[in-house]
Write a protein that holds these residues in place. Structure first.
Motif, PDB file in Angstrom:
ATOM      1  N   PRO A 179       1.170 -21.650  51.707  1.00 12.94           N
ATOM      2  CA  PRO A 179       0.439 -21.419  52.958  1.00 12.94           C
ATOM      3  C   PRO A 179       1.054 -20.289  53.769  1.00 12.94           C
ATOM      4  N   ARG A 180       0.341 -19.821  54.741  1.00 12.03           N
ATOM      5  CA  ARG A 180       0.841 -18.762  55.617  1.00 12.03           C
ATOM      6  C   ARG A 180       1.700 -19.392  56.716  1.00 12.03           C
ATOM      7  N   ASN A 181       2.875 -19.868  56.299  1.00  6.36           N
ATOM      8  CA  ASN A 181       3.769 -20.560  57.214  1.00  6.36           C
ATOM      9  C   ASN A 181       4.966 -19.676  57.565  1.00  6.36           C
ATOM     10  N   GLU A 182       5.996 -20.256  58.153  1.00  2.00           N
ATOM     11  CA  GLU A 182       7.151 -19.480  58.591  1.00  2.00           C
ATOM     12  C   GLU A 182       7.851 -18.779  57.428  1.00  2.00           C
ATOM     13  N   PHE A 183       7.864 -19.415  56.268  1.00  5.66           N
ATOM     14  CA  PHE A 183       8.561 -18.826  55.126  1.00  5.66           C
ATOM     15  C   PHE A 183       7.815 -17.593  54.608  1.00  5.66           C
ATOM     16  N   TYR A 184       6.497 -17.662  54.663  1.00  3.23           N
ATOM     17  CA  TYR A 184       5.692 -16.506  54.268  1.00  3.23           C
ATOM     18  C   TYR A 184       5.916 -15.336  55.217  1.00  3.23           C
ATOM     19  N   TRP A 185       5.846 -15.580  56.510  1.00  6.10           N
ATOM     20  CA  TRP A 185       5.948 -14.478  57.470  1.00  6.10           C
ATOM     21  C   TRP A 185       7.347 -13.874  57.482  1.00  6.10           C
ATOM     22  N   GLU A 186       8.374 -14.678  57.258  1.00 11.27           N
ATOM     23  CA  GLU A 186       9.734 -14.131  57.127  1.00 11.27           C
ATOM     24  C   GLU A 186       9.815 -13.211  55.909  1.00 11.27           C
ATOM     25  N   ALA A 187       9.162 -13.624  54.811  1.00 12.07           N
ATOM     26  CA  ALA A 187       9.174 -12.804  53.596  1.00 12.07           C
ATOM     27  C   ALA A 187       8.413 -11.504  53.791  1.00 12.07           C
ATOM     28  N   VAL A 188       7.300 -11.554  54.524  1.00 11.89           N
ATOM     29  CA  VAL A 188       6.530 -10.341  54.815  1.00 11.89           C
ATOM     30  C   VAL A 188       7.395  -9.324  55.539  1.00 11.89           C
ATOM     31  N   GLU A 189       8.127  -9.790  56.528  1.00  7.77           N
ATOM     32  CA  GLU A 189       8.976  -8.896  57.318  1.00  7.77           C
ATOM     33  C   GLU A 189      10.089  -8.307  56.450  1.00  7.77           C
ATOM     34  N   GLU A 190      10.721  -9.153  55.640  1.00  5.28           N
ATOM     35  CA  GLU A 190      11.833  -8.699  54.809  1.00  5.28           C
ATOM     36  C   GLU A 190      11.378  -7.700  53.748  1.00  5.28           C
ATOM     37  N   ALA A 191      10.145  -7.850  53.285  1.00  2.90           N
ATOM     38  CA  ALA A 191       9.666  -7.032  52.166  1.00  2.90           C
ATOM     39  C   ALA A 191       8.964  -5.749  52.595  1.00  2.90           C
ATOM     40  N   LYS A 192       8.961  -5.419  53.851  1.00  2.00           N
ATOM     41  CA  LYS A 192       8.242  -4.222  54.300  1.00  2.00           C
ATOM     42  C   LYS A 192       8.659  -2.958  53.541  1.00  2.00           C
ATOM     43  N   PRO A 193       9.957  -2.698  53.346  1.00  2.00           N
ATOM     44  CA  PRO A 193      10.312  -1.515  52.569  1.00  2.00           C
ATOM     45  C   PRO A 193      10.123  -1.708  51.070  1.00  2.00           C
ATOM     46  N   ALA A 194      10.053  -2.984  50.621  1.00  3.36           N
ATOM     47  CA  ALA A 194      10.003  -3.267  49.188  1.00  3.36           C
ATOM     48  C   ALA A 194       8.634  -2.972  48.583  1.00  3.36           C
ATOM     49  N   VAL A 195       7.579  -3.200  49.337  1.00  2.00           N
ATOM     50  CA  VAL A 195       6.228  -3.024  48.781  1.00  2.00           C
ATOM     51  C   VAL A 195       5.973  -1.570  48.370  1.00  2.00           C
ATOM     52  N   PRO A 196       6.221  -0.582  49.226  1.00  2.91           N
ATOM     53  CA  PRO A 196       6.023   0.808  48.774  1.00  2.91           C
ATOM     54  C   PRO A 196       6.986   1.214  47.668  1.00  2.91           C
ATOM     55  N   TYR A 197       8.204   0.644  47.690  1.00  2.00           N
ATOM     56  CA  TYR A 197       9.154   0.945  46.612  1.00  2.00           C
ATOM     57  C   TYR A 197       8.597   0.498  45.271  1.00  2.00           C
ATOM     58  N   VAL A 198       8.080  -0.720  45.203  1.00  2.00           N
ATOM     59  CA  VAL A 198       7.554  -1.231  43.939  1.00  2.00           C
ATOM     60  C   VAL A 198       6.327  -0.450  43.503  1.00  2.00           C
ATOM     61  N   ASP A 199       5.460  -0.099  44.444  1.00  2.00           N
ATOM     62  CA  ASP A 199       4.300   0.730  44.101  1.00  2.00           C
ATOM     63  C   ASP A 199       4.745   2.039  43.443  1.00  2.00           C
ATOM     64  N   TRP A 200       5.855   2.589  43.925  1.00  2.00           N
ATOM     65  CA  TRP A 200       6.394   3.811  43.332  1.00  2.00           C
ATOM     66  C   TRP A 200       7.060   3.532  41.991  1.00  2.00           C
TER      67      TRP A 200
END
Length: 403
Positions: A179-200
């Motif tokens: 679900p879109r709970n606290e653990f999800y939103w913490e992960a979203v914040e932590e992964a902000k630089p990771a998503v474009p890195y993986v796309d590259w």
């Protein structure tokens, strides 16, 4: 409780598997849902759940009724946008699924895994010796995490730069399954630089020659798959092959430290490393859930499931189902673990399971050969995740001599 007002016999539960309290008491949640019935309606999330081995196994195999293409988490990706593009192998159904499965089965064949083994072992020796020199280590980080992160990215052909993004990206993938709970939103914040890195990183140009990533792109060159498909398959290594292996090794280390007779047996015969890992997977599945969606109305026992309804397969609960296993709560490396569901089964059984097994067995074998002491040195700190189980910290003593 049983909803007696409904002619369709539904067992309804107010259990929330994704609450903080539940994540801190996962075995009790597994037991509660499993023992409630063959199939249980979880009111909190509006989904079905089952923790019974026979039912989970049946659903895995009936891929026509219980589809993967609607997403393997709680989100129905045919109706709602997910945070990333769907996986071409994990979130697809026959006949499309077959061609991607063939590609990954070829890239991760027994021959390929055997070819990588010697190099993986050399790295395992370095990591274990470093831990032995220190004596007191965080087994979660310095053994279970350090080894896969040292060998798998190199095997794929990932760039040395930016690898600190791998775990945040993978964590977001699994938190987003729930679900879109606290653990999800913490992960979203932590992964902000990771998503474009993986796309590259998943692009052909970013992958080193001779790695598994370029092996996948070879199938695009031959016309078997598209260039975009190849990138999505490279991404699969991150969405399915990092955290699960790390947490699986963590549980094996903890089980050995808590069961001195198992550690002594492994010390005497390091060839038992496979038995140790398989029983650990059965007893402590690191990936406890997978989702399916009904493609049409169907029935499980006396309960009718409508079309388009989510079903949560509770693999960890099924792996401890007393209807299938004798003494299911005991960690017993002499047990026949055939039938455990930690890697799934059927056409969607984990295509990378040979690689995961090789990684874990290699590290456990080297540890058994070189260490005399393996003990817990403090209270393990659980890692709270919607979709995985493991540890943030696993304080351990490892040593060459008798403690």
């Amino acid at each position: 409780m049983l909803d007696s007002t409904d002619t369709n016999k539904r067992v309804i539960s107010d259990v929330d598997p994704f609450s903080r309290e539940s994540l801190l008491n996962p075995t009790e949640v597994d037991r509660t849902v499993r023992e409630a019935g063959d199939i249980v309606w979880l009111e909190k999330h509006g989904i079905w759940a089952t923790g019974r081995h026979a039912v989970v196994d049946h659903i895995f195999r009936d891929y026509g009724t219980f589809e993967s293409s609607s997403g393997t988490g709680l989100t129905n990706i045919k109706k709602e946008a997910n945070w990333r593009k769907p996986s071409v192998i994990l979130e697809s159904d026959p006949p499309v699924h077959a061609k991607y499965r063939r590609v990954m089965a070829s890239v991760l064949s027994q021959r390929v895994v055997r070819r990588l083994r010697d190099g993986f072992r050399a790295t395992a020796v370095e990591i274990v010796d470093r831990a032995l020199d220190r004596g007191s280590v965080d087994g979660a980080k310095e053994l279970a995490e350090a080894f896969p992160l040292a060998v798998l990215p190199d095997a794929i052909g990932f760039s040395p730069e930016g690898r600190e993004n791998l775990l945040p990206y993978s964590n977001l993938n699994f938190q987003a399954m729930g679900p879109r709970n606290e653990f999800y939103w913490e992960a979203v914040e932590e992964a902000k630089p990771a998503v474009p890195y993986v796309d590259w990183q998943i692009r052909r140009e970013a992958l080193a020659p001779g790695g598994l990533g370029q092996d996948i792109y070879a199938f695009a060159d031959s016309g078997d798959i598209s260039e975009e498909d190849a990138a999505m398959l490279v991404r699969t290594f991150l969405s399915a092959g990092v955290d699960t292996t790390i947490f699986g090794i963590q549980f094996a280390l903890k089980a050995l430290a808590e069961n001195p007779e198992a550690w002594a047996a492994l010390k005497q015969d390091p060839g038992l490393a496979k038995a140790v890992f398989e029983e650990s997977l059965r007893c402590y599945a690191p990936s406890p859930y997978i989702g399916r969606t009904t493609s049409h109305e169907t029935r499980i026992g006396d309960t009718v499931l409508g079309a388009g309804e989510k079903v949560l397969l509770m693999l960890s609960a099924a792996n401890r189902d007393p209807r299938f296993w004798e003494r299911p709560e005991e960690f017993d490396i002499a047990r026949d673990t055939s039938g455990h569901l930690a890697f799934g089964t059927g056409i969607h059984g984990c295509v990378g399971q040979m690689m995961a097994r090789m990684e874990a067995i290699t590290l456990l074998t080297v540890l058994a050969e070189r260490a005399e002491v393996l003990e817990l040195a403090g209270e393990p700190v659980p890692f709270l995740s919607n979709w995985l189980r493991g540890f943030d910290s696993l304080p351990m003593r490892v040593g060459r001599g008798v403690s």
